[in-house]
Design a protein around this motif. Sequence first.
Motif, PDB file in Angstrom:
ATOM      1  N   UNK A  48     -60.053-123.165  -9.122  1.00 18.34           N
ATOM      2  CA  UNK A  48     -58.977-123.159  -8.134  1.00 18.34           C
ATOM      3  C   UNK A  48     -59.025-121.953  -7.207  1.00 18.34           C
ATOM      4  N   UNK A  49     -59.508-120.824  -7.698  1.00 16.89           N
ATOM      5  CA  UNK A  49     -59.584-119.632  -6.849  1.00 16.89           C
ATOM      6  C   UNK A  49     -60.494-119.885  -5.649  1.00 16.89           C
ATOM      7  N   UNK A  50     -61.598-120.585  -5.886  1.00 14.28           N
ATOM      8  CA  UNK A  50     -62.529-120.903  -4.800  1.00 14.28           C
ATOM      9  C   UNK A  50     -61.882-121.842  -3.785  1.00 14.28           C
ATOM     10  N   UNK A  63     -57.384-132.906  -5.468  1.00 18.99           N
ATOM     11  CA  UNK A  63     -56.868-133.514  -6.692  1.00 18.99           C
ATOM     12  C   UNK A  63     -57.279-132.641  -7.870  1.00 18.99           C
ATOM     13  N   UNK A  64     -56.882-133.061  -9.053  1.00 21.37           N
ATOM     14  CA  UNK A  64     -57.344-132.386 -10.263  1.00 21.37           C
ATOM     15  C   UNK A  64     -57.724-133.447 -11.277  1.00 21.37           C
ATOM     16  N   UNK A  69     -59.229-129.419 -13.482  1.00 23.71           N
ATOM     17  CA  UNK A  69     -60.215-128.831 -12.577  1.00 23.71           C
ATOM     18  C   UNK A  69     -60.072-129.432 -11.191  1.00 23.71           C
ATOM     19  N   UNK A  70     -60.327-128.632 -10.137  1.00 28.44           N
ATOM     20  CA  UNK A  70     -60.178-129.157  -8.781  1.00 28.44           C
ATOM     21  C   UNK A  70     -61.276-130.154  -8.417  1.00 28.44           C
ATOM     22  N   UNK A  71     -60.832-131.247  -7.796  1.00 28.09           N
ATOM     23  CA  UNK A  71     -61.732-132.280  -7.286  1.00 28.09           C
ATOM     24  C   UNK A  71     -61.354-132.509  -5.827  1.00 28.09           C
TER      25      UNK A  71
END
Length: 98
Positions: A48-50, A63-64, A69-71
């Motif tokens: 998420x930081x990225x 999304x997650x 995890x980010x998608x």
Amino acid sequence: QGEGSPILAAVGQLQFDVVQSRLENEYNAESTLEPLPYTVARWVTDGWEAVEACEPLYNVFIAKDRWERPVLLFNNDWGLKNLEDKHPDLKLTPWAYA
């Protein structure tokens, strides 16, 4: 940021039909599927930081997955290429590790 209804991804229409049939026949659960315009998904390897370092992101649905995890979802390959051009240091992968 992906806080709504679950998103079911599949390779083809038949997979959606099978899921709906199984929900109805095995669990007695009605379901409604609404098509979304996204054809490309990428997981952000650095989390998420990225994602936050690149914001605001345009023409991208964030999304997650089930592990939070980010998608990133894109309407097409052009949207992905556009993001990669604007943020070359953002590490994306077309698959996720469980």
